[in-house]
Design a protein around this motif. Sequence first.
Motif, PDB file in Angstrom:
ATOM      1  N   TRP A  36       0.785  -1.144   0.170  1.00 47.50           N
ATOM      2  CA  TRP A  36      -0.001  -0.017  -0.253  1.00 47.50           C
ATOM      3  C   TRP A  36       0.876   1.360   0.072  1.00 47.50           C
ATOM      4  O   TRP A  36       0.450   2.315  -0.596  1.00 47.50           O
ATOM      5  CB  TRP A  36      -0.903  -0.086   1.144  1.00 47.50           C
ATOM      6  CG  TRP A  36      -0.579  -0.232   2.558  1.00 47.50           C
ATOM      7  CD1 TRP A  36      -0.213  -1.157   3.331  1.00 47.50           C
ATOM      8  CD2 TRP A  36       0.161   0.844   3.426  1.00 47.50           C
ATOM      9  NE1 TRP A  36       0.303  -1.185   4.370  1.00 47.50           N
ATOM     10  CE2 TRP A  36       0.720  -0.012   4.409  1.00 47.50           C
ATOM     11  CE3 TRP A  36       0.606   2.020   3.174  1.00 47.50           C
ATOM     12  CZ2 TRP A  36       1.477   0.543   5.603  1.00 47.50           C
ATOM     13  CZ3 TRP A  36       1.422   2.677   4.084  1.00 47.50           C
ATOM     14  CH2 TRP A  36       1.693   1.825   5.418  1.00 47.50           C
ATOM     15  N   TYR A  39       1.681   2.077  -3.584  1.00 51.03           N
ATOM     16  CA  TYR A  39       0.548   2.733  -4.308  1.00 51.03           C
ATOM     17  C   TYR A  39       0.488   3.923  -3.819  1.00 51.03           C
ATOM     18  O   TYR A  39       0.181   5.161  -4.627  1.00 51.03           O
ATOM     19  CB  TYR A  39      -0.884   1.880  -3.863  1.00 51.03           C
ATOM     20  CG  TYR A  39      -0.810   0.408  -4.522  1.00 51.03           C
ATOM     21  CD1 TYR A  39      -0.610   0.454  -5.722  1.00 51.03           C
ATOM     22  CD2 TYR A  39      -1.732  -0.425  -3.973  1.00 51.03           C
ATOM     23  CE1 TYR A  39      -0.541  -0.794  -6.485  1.00 51.03           C
ATOM     24  CE2 TYR A  39      -1.816  -1.476  -4.247  1.00 51.03           C
ATOM     25  CZ  TYR A  39      -1.305  -1.806  -5.592  1.00 51.03           C
ATOM     26  OH  TYR A  39      -1.412  -3.164  -6.024  1.00 51.03           O
ATOM     27  N   TRP A  40       0.465   4.502  -2.297  1.00 52.64           N
ATOM     28  CA  TRP A  40       0.222   5.591  -1.838  1.00 52.64           C
ATOM     29  C   TRP A  40       1.231   6.738  -2.470  1.00 52.64           C
ATOM     30  O   TRP A  40       0.964   7.932  -2.823  1.00 52.64           O
ATOM     31  CB  TRP A  40       0.301   5.296  -0.352  1.00 52.64           C
ATOM     32  CG  TRP A  40      -0.062   6.781   0.286  1.00 52.64           C
ATOM     33  CD1 TRP A  40      -0.677   8.049  -0.320  1.00 52.64           C
ATOM     34  CD2 TRP A  40       0.283   7.067   1.557  1.00 52.64           C
ATOM     35  NE1 TRP A  40      -0.956   8.832   0.861  1.00 52.64           N
ATOM     36  CE2 TRP A  40      -0.460   8.333   2.005  1.00 52.64           C
ATOM     37  CE3 TRP A  40       0.599   6.398   2.665  1.00 52.64           C
ATOM     38  CZ2 TRP A  40      -0.236   9.036   3.390  1.00 52.64           C
ATOM     39  CZ3 TRP A  40       0.775   6.902   4.056  1.00 52.64           C
ATOM     40  CH2 TRP A  40       0.400   7.987   4.288  1.00 52.64           C
ATOM     41  N   THR A  83      -4.966   2.151  -3.069  1.00 47.52           N
ATOM     42  CA  THR A  83      -4.329   1.973  -1.652  1.00 47.52           C
ATOM     43  C   THR A  83      -5.232   1.728  -0.481  1.00 47.52           C
ATOM     44  O   THR A  83      -5.126   0.605   0.312  1.00 47.52           O
ATOM     45  CB  THR A  83      -3.830   3.404  -1.303  1.00 47.52           C
ATOM     46  OG1 THR A  83      -2.873   3.817  -2.664  1.00 47.52           O
ATOM     47  CG2 THR A  83      -2.772   3.291  -0.043  1.00 47.52           C
ATOM     48  N   THR A  84      -6.444   2.405  -0.406  1.00 45.54           N
ATOM     49  CA  THR A  84      -7.149   2.164   0.740  1.00 45.54           C
ATOM     50  C   THR A  84      -8.109   1.020   0.592  1.00 45.54           C
ATOM     51  O   THR A  84      -8.341   0.357   1.528  1.00 45.54           O
ATOM     52  CB  THR A  84      -8.245   3.477   0.626  1.00 45.54           C
ATOM     53  OG1 THR A  84      -8.945   3.779  -0.646  1.00 45.54           O
ATOM     54  CG2 THR A  84      -7.622   4.496   1.430  1.00 45.54           C
ATOM     55  N   ARG A  86      -6.891  -1.799  -0.839  1.00 47.57           N
ATOM     56  CA  ARG A  86      -5.925  -2.903  -0.355  1.00 47.57           C
ATOM     57  C   ARG A  86      -5.863  -2.894   1.162  1.00 47.57           C
ATOM     58  O   ARG A  86      -5.631  -4.084   1.928  1.00 47.57           O
ATOM     59  CB  ARG A  86      -4.577  -2.420  -0.962  1.00 47.57           C
ATOM     60  CG  ARG A  86      -3.599  -3.505  -0.556  1.00 47.57           C
ATOM     61  CD  ARG A  86      -2.260  -3.537  -1.268  1.00 47.57           C
ATOM     62  NE  ARG A  86      -1.365  -4.727  -0.837  1.00 47.57           N
ATOM     63  CZ  ARG A  86      -1.476  -5.860  -1.535  1.00 47.57           C
ATOM     64  NH1 ARG A  86      -2.113  -6.139  -2.272  1.00 47.57           N
ATOM     65  NH2 ARG A  86      -0.580  -6.823  -0.807  1.00 47.57           N
ATOM     66  N   LEU A  87      -5.700  -1.438   1.526  1.00 50.43           N
ATOM     67  CA  LEU A  87      -5.883  -1.437   3.257  1.00 50.43           C
ATOM     68  C   LEU A  87      -7.056  -2.075   3.907  1.00 50.43           C
ATOM     69  O   LEU A  87      -7.074  -2.875   4.782  1.00 50.43           O
ATOM     70  CB  LEU A  87      -5.910   0.012   3.998  1.00 50.43           C
ATOM     71  CG  LEU A  87      -4.391   0.707   3.805  1.00 50.43           C
ATOM     72  CD1 LEU A  87      -4.643   2.012   3.863  1.00 50.43           C
ATOM     73  CD2 LEU A  87      -3.665  -0.084   4.877  1.00 50.43           C
ATOM     74  N   ARG A  90      -7.030  -6.003   2.473  1.00 51.86           N
ATOM     75  CA  ARG A  90      -5.844  -6.705   2.817  1.00 51.86           C
ATOM     76  C   ARG A  90      -5.028  -7.686   1.743  1.00 51.86           C
ATOM     77  O   ARG A  90      -3.991  -7.563   1.687  1.00 51.86           O
ATOM     78  CB  ARG A  90      -5.838  -7.503   4.117  1.00 51.86           C
ATOM     79  CG  ARG A  90      -5.880  -6.760   5.340  1.00 51.86           C
ATOM     80  CD  ARG A  90      -6.105  -7.521   6.605  1.00 51.86           C
ATOM     81  NE  ARG A  90      -6.388  -6.834   7.661  1.00 51.86           N
ATOM     82  CZ  ARG A  90      -5.551  -6.046   8.526  1.00 51.86           C
ATOM     83  NH1 ARG A  90      -4.412  -6.186   8.195  1.00 51.86           N
ATOM     84  NH2 ARG A  90      -5.983  -5.361   9.525  1.00 51.86           N
TER      85      ARG A  90
END
Length: 392
Positions: A36, A39-40, A83-84, A86-87, A90
């Motif tokens: 992540w 990505y971020w 990103t979010t 994936r957060l 997971r």
Amino acid sequence: MLQLDVKTIYFLVGLFATTTGLVLFALSTTGRFDRWLKYWGISNIATGSGILLLTFRDIIPDFYSIVLANMLAIIGYYLLMATTQRLYHRRRIAVKPHLLFLGILTVLFILMRDADSYYAERTVLTALTCGFYAYCVAKSTLRIARKEDITSAYLVSGIFTVATVVFAMRAIAGLTHHLGGDSVFASGGVNMWTILLAAIIGPLWNMSMLLMIMERINRNWIGRALRDPLTSALNREGLKAAIENNSMRRQSDAHPVTALLLVDIDHFKQVNDKLGHAFGDQLLCTFADIVHHQLRSSDLFARQGGDEFVIILPASGEKEAQDVAERLQNSFAHATEKLKQDGLSITLSIGIAVAASDQIAHSLNSLMEQADSALYQSKHHGRNRITSAQAA
Ligand SMILES: Nc1nc2c(ncn2[C@@H]2O[C@H](COP(=O)(O)OP(=O)(O)OP(=O)(O)O)[C@@H](O)[C@H]2O)c(=O)[nH]1
């Protein structure tokens, strides 16, 4: 007197996002973080460099300062959403539908590379796409906040909700010809306000994302320290901490008693001896799954050690505890039916004790002792039994 024109504000916003992104990306290459961060970082670099390219209008060819600039901004938002997601999930994220959306927009932009016309259309499209991704970020961070009880995720979600509104305002202004001029650097109307808000929102969301991730990692570590890694049940420390939490006291007015069940798997050693330690581990997990499915969210479940577990049922008396114990025995008997073929009869012995809810934190040890004596009686009288401390 400080004088900032719109172009300078754009430049500063772009510079901030690009440098932040470069730092995050450099950190991500250390291999010490999950994907992540990459990505971020790239998201910030893309959005930032897109905005920087915009400010080079009339210096570099229009293709770079218009088409590429807008595309980079959109890609940046897309990656932020990735990103979010994936957060939140997971593991993998659903990329295909979004890539399709991105592809359609690329074609539209390439059709619009004429610098002097289609300014409003371009603005509307960019605002709608970035707004859509900002909305996705707000939604997935709200889910993180609710599901994992992460306070700073509410902050991220709030900031992205504001960003969604800002993009919506920009799109509406583009459609109704209220952008404040026919150039992205026009210093009037909605154009001016949106870039000012972007200058505030950009640093804020990077900071809040960082807070959210820190809080999440923190909670994760605390959670791990208080749980048994095999069954995810609380460990002894976790049980103490959960009891000290005032959830049980809150319920003590309406329901004055709390029940404690001590559960031990019968002949568990035989499972290890006959089918191996790994199978024994699996059986412990099966038992934990059954318990997790049977309990309410306010109930507590902890592993005492080996094959012995504690269940605490707030706002429950003898009768409710007996019902839960019987349900657990039945479900476990059903789940271990096949083991009979191996000559194993794996059952549960249970001891029950009940105490006043407001005393539970102080009398946990004595309650455990009572439940332990009751469990001993269950074992002594042939196992696969439920005994109450009052009857023992
Ligand atoms: N697979 C596995 N076995 C464990 C674990 N922790 C403890 N054990 C084993 O669990 C067994 C517990 O044995 P006992 O306490 O004698 O219990 P039992 O065989 O269930 O006998 P009764 O309780 O009297 O019915 C021991 O053999 C331990 O080695 C674990 O995490 N995984």
